[in-house]
Design a protein around this motif. Structure first.
Motif, PDB file in Angstrom:
ATOM      1  N   LEU A  27       0.837  -1.240  -0.260  1.00 23.08           N
ATOM      2  CA  LEU A  27       0.089  -0.038   0.011  1.00 23.08           C
ATOM      3  C   LEU A  27       0.929   1.158   0.098  1.00 23.08           C
ATOM      4  CD1 LEU A  27      -2.825   1.335  -0.002  1.00 23.08           C
ATOM      5  CD2 LEU A  27      -2.584   1.177   2.579  1.00 23.08           C
ATOM      6  N   ASP A  28       1.881   1.498   0.917  1.00 27.02           N
ATOM      7  CA  ASP A  28       2.847   2.300   0.811  1.00 27.02           C
ATOM      8  C   ASP A  28       3.440   2.581  -0.523  1.00 27.02           C
ATOM      9  OD1 ASP A  28       4.063   4.513   2.299  1.00 27.02           O
ATOM     10  OD2 ASP A  28       5.914   3.414   2.037  1.00 27.02           O
ATOM     11  N   LYS A  29       3.885   1.542  -1.469  1.00 23.58           N
ATOM     12  CA  LYS A  29       4.541   1.727  -2.457  1.00 23.58           C
ATOM     13  C   LYS A  29       3.539   2.172  -3.492  1.00 23.58           C
ATOM     14  CE  LYS A  29       7.342   0.683  -6.117  1.00 23.58           C
ATOM     15  NZ  LYS A  29       8.812   1.028  -6.302  1.00 23.58           N
ATOM     16  N   ALA A  30       2.326   1.865  -3.410  1.00 25.16           N
ATOM     17  CA  ALA A  30       1.251   2.216  -4.347  1.00 25.16           C
ATOM     18  C   ALA A  30       1.077   3.781  -4.128  1.00 25.16           C
ATOM     19  CB  ALA A  30      -0.087   1.441  -4.291  1.00 25.16           C
ATOM     20  N   ARG A  31       0.985   4.102  -2.947  1.00 22.77           N
ATOM     21  CA  ARG A  31       0.790   5.626  -2.513  1.00 22.77           C
ATOM     22  C   ARG A  31       1.851   6.380  -3.005  1.00 22.77           C
ATOM     23  NH1 ARG A  31      -1.635   5.170   3.706  1.00 22.77           N
ATOM     24  NH2 ARG A  31      -3.904   4.458   2.794  1.00 22.77           N
ATOM     25  N   ALA A  32       3.098   5.913  -2.816  1.00 22.48           N
ATOM     26  CA  ALA A  32       4.356   6.550  -3.392  1.00 22.48           C
ATOM     27  C   ALA A  32       4.263   6.772  -4.558  1.00 22.48           C
ATOM     28  CB  ALA A  32       5.515   5.863  -3.028  1.00 22.48           C
ATOM     29  N   VAL A  33       3.954   5.742  -5.551  1.00 24.30           N
ATOM     30  CA  VAL A  33       3.632   5.905  -6.983  1.00 24.30           C
ATOM     31  C   VAL A  33       2.768   6.985  -7.422  1.00 24.30           C
ATOM     32  CG1 VAL A  33       3.237   4.802  -9.086  1.00 24.30           C
ATOM     33  CG2 VAL A  33       4.880   3.538  -7.546  1.00 24.30           C
ATOM     34  N   ALA A  34       1.737   6.961  -6.677  1.00 22.75           N
ATOM     35  CA  ALA A  34       0.618   7.827  -6.883  1.00 22.75           C
ATOM     36  C   ALA A  34       0.810   9.379  -6.570  1.00 22.75           C
ATOM     37  CB  ALA A  34      -0.768   7.190  -6.377  1.00 22.75           C
ATOM     38  N   GLY A  35       1.965   9.511  -5.449  1.00 22.58           N
ATOM     39  CA  GLY A  35       2.113  10.656  -4.929  1.00 22.58           C
ATOM     40  C   GLY A  35       1.060  10.773  -4.012  1.00 22.58           C
ATOM     41  N   ALA A  36       0.394  10.033  -3.359  1.00 20.53           N
ATOM     42  CA  ALA A  36      -0.650  10.139  -2.153  1.00 20.53           C
ATOM     43  C   ALA A  36       0.212  10.223  -0.791  1.00 20.53           C
ATOM     44  CB  ALA A  36      -1.633   9.020  -2.338  1.00 20.53           C
ATOM     45  N   ARG A  37      -0.675  10.418   0.181  1.00 19.28           N
ATOM     46  CA  ARG A  37      -0.220  10.394   1.512  1.00 19.28           C
ATOM     47  C   ARG A  37       0.490   9.056   1.916  1.00 19.28           C
ATOM     48  NH1 ARG A  37      -2.728  12.356   6.993  1.00 19.28           N
ATOM     49  NH2 ARG A  37      -1.268  11.898   8.310  1.00 19.28           N
ATOM     50  N   ALA A  40       3.091   5.649   7.477  1.00 18.78           N
ATOM     51  CA  ALA A  40       4.278   6.002   8.635  1.00 18.78           C
ATOM     52  C   ALA A  40       5.164   5.002   8.737  1.00 18.78           C
ATOM     53  CB  ALA A  40       3.694   6.607   9.826  1.00 18.78           C
ATOM     54  N   GLU A  41       6.562   5.477   8.481  1.00 20.43           N
ATOM     55  CA  GLU A  41       7.599   4.363   8.723  1.00 20.43           C
ATOM     56  C   GLU A  41       7.605   3.614   9.858  1.00 20.43           C
ATOM     57  OE1 GLU A  41      11.192   6.021   7.813  1.00 20.43           O
ATOM     58  OE2 GLU A  41      11.014   6.234   5.765  1.00 20.43           O
ATOM     59  N   ALA A  42       7.229   4.361  10.969  1.00 18.02           N
ATOM     60  CA  ALA A  42       7.020   3.742  12.394  1.00 18.02           C
ATOM     61  C   ALA A  42       5.861   2.794  12.329  1.00 18.02           C
ATOM     62  CB  ALA A  42       6.635   4.780  13.328  1.00 18.02           C
ATOM     63  N   TRP A  43       4.732   2.731  11.486  1.00 20.06           N
ATOM     64  CA  TRP A  43       3.843   1.580  11.510  1.00 20.06           C
ATOM     65  C   TRP A  43       4.542   0.504  10.927  1.00 20.06           C
ATOM     66  CZ3 TRP A  43      -0.197  -0.277  13.573  1.00 20.06           C
ATOM     67  CH2 TRP A  43      -1.053  -0.962  12.876  1.00 20.06           C
ATOM     68  N   LEU A  44       5.221   0.756   9.537  1.00 19.00           N
ATOM     69  CA  LEU A  44       6.059  -0.269   8.982  1.00 19.00           C
ATOM     70  C   LEU A  44       6.993  -1.019   9.608  1.00 19.00           C
ATOM     71  CD1 LEU A  44       6.527   1.291   5.585  1.00 19.00           C
ATOM     72  CD2 LEU A  44       4.657  -0.095   6.089  1.00 19.00           C
ATOM     73  N   LEU A  45       7.476  -0.294  10.584  1.00 20.47           N
ATOM     74  CA  LEU A  45       8.477  -0.986  11.420  1.00 20.47           C
ATOM     75  C   LEU A  45       7.872  -1.604  12.553  1.00 20.47           C
ATOM     76  CD1 LEU A  45      11.093   2.145  11.748  1.00 20.47           C
ATOM     77  CD2 LEU A  45      11.425  -0.475  10.509  1.00 20.47           C
ATOM     78  N   ALA A  56       7.837  -8.126   5.536  1.00 16.23           N
ATOM     79  CA  ALA A  56       8.510  -6.709   5.356  1.00 16.23           C
ATOM     80  C   ALA A  56       9.738  -7.065   4.275  1.00 16.23           C
ATOM     81  CB  ALA A  56       9.134  -6.131   6.704  1.00 16.23           C
ATOM     82  N   TYR A  57      10.502  -7.948   4.758  1.00 17.35           N
ATOM     83  CA  TYR A  57      11.711  -8.137   3.692  1.00 17.35           C
ATOM     84  C   TYR A  57      11.190  -8.766   2.324  1.00 17.35           C
ATOM     85  CZ  TYR A  57      15.588  -7.385   6.904  1.00 17.35           C
ATOM     86  OH  TYR A  57      16.427  -6.794   7.729  1.00 17.35           O
ATOM     87  N   ALA A  58      10.506  -9.441   2.211  1.00 19.58           N
ATOM     88  CA  ALA A  58       9.520 -10.015   1.025  1.00 19.58           C
ATOM     89  C   ALA A  58       9.048  -8.810   0.188  1.00 19.58           C
ATOM     90  CB  ALA A  58       8.486 -10.990   1.273  1.00 19.58           C
TER      91      ALA A  58
END
Length: 95
Positions: A27-37, A40-45, A56-58
């Motif tokens: 989801l974060d990757k898709a949002r990054a590509v779309a330029g959307a919000r 949070a890295e804290a949530w991913l970690l 996460a590594y996969a």
């Protein structure tokens, strides 16, 4: 004494948190590509720290996401190292 979950429940929980971690990275990757919000890295970690390190590594590998951001990568590696140390300690104590 702390109750220990049945191995099947533990494996199910780990599988679910790894799926959640992979999905959060996707989801974060898709949002990054779309330029959307972004997520949070804290949530991913946190998802990784809760046992979703494999997911996460996969996701990082398959989606080519969060591969160059060094503070994040270093924190993820630290989480993985701590989990490995904890797993080895448990195995050593069980022998």
């Amino acid at each position: 004494m702390v109750p220990v979950p049945a191995p099947s429940n533990l494996l199910l929980g780990l599988a679910l948190v790894n799926v959640a971690a992979f999905a959060a990275f996707a989801l974060d990757k898709a949002r990054a590509v779309a330029g959307a919000r972004r997520t949070a890295e804290a949530w991913l970690l946190l998802l990784a720290a809760l046992g979703g390190t494999i997911g996460a590594y996969a996701a990082r590998r398959l989606l080519r996401h969060k591969t160059r951001k060094q503070p994040f990568v270093r924190r993820l590696h630290t989480i993985a190292e701590m989990q490995l140390a904890a797993a080895l300690a448990v195995l050593w104590l069980m022998r």
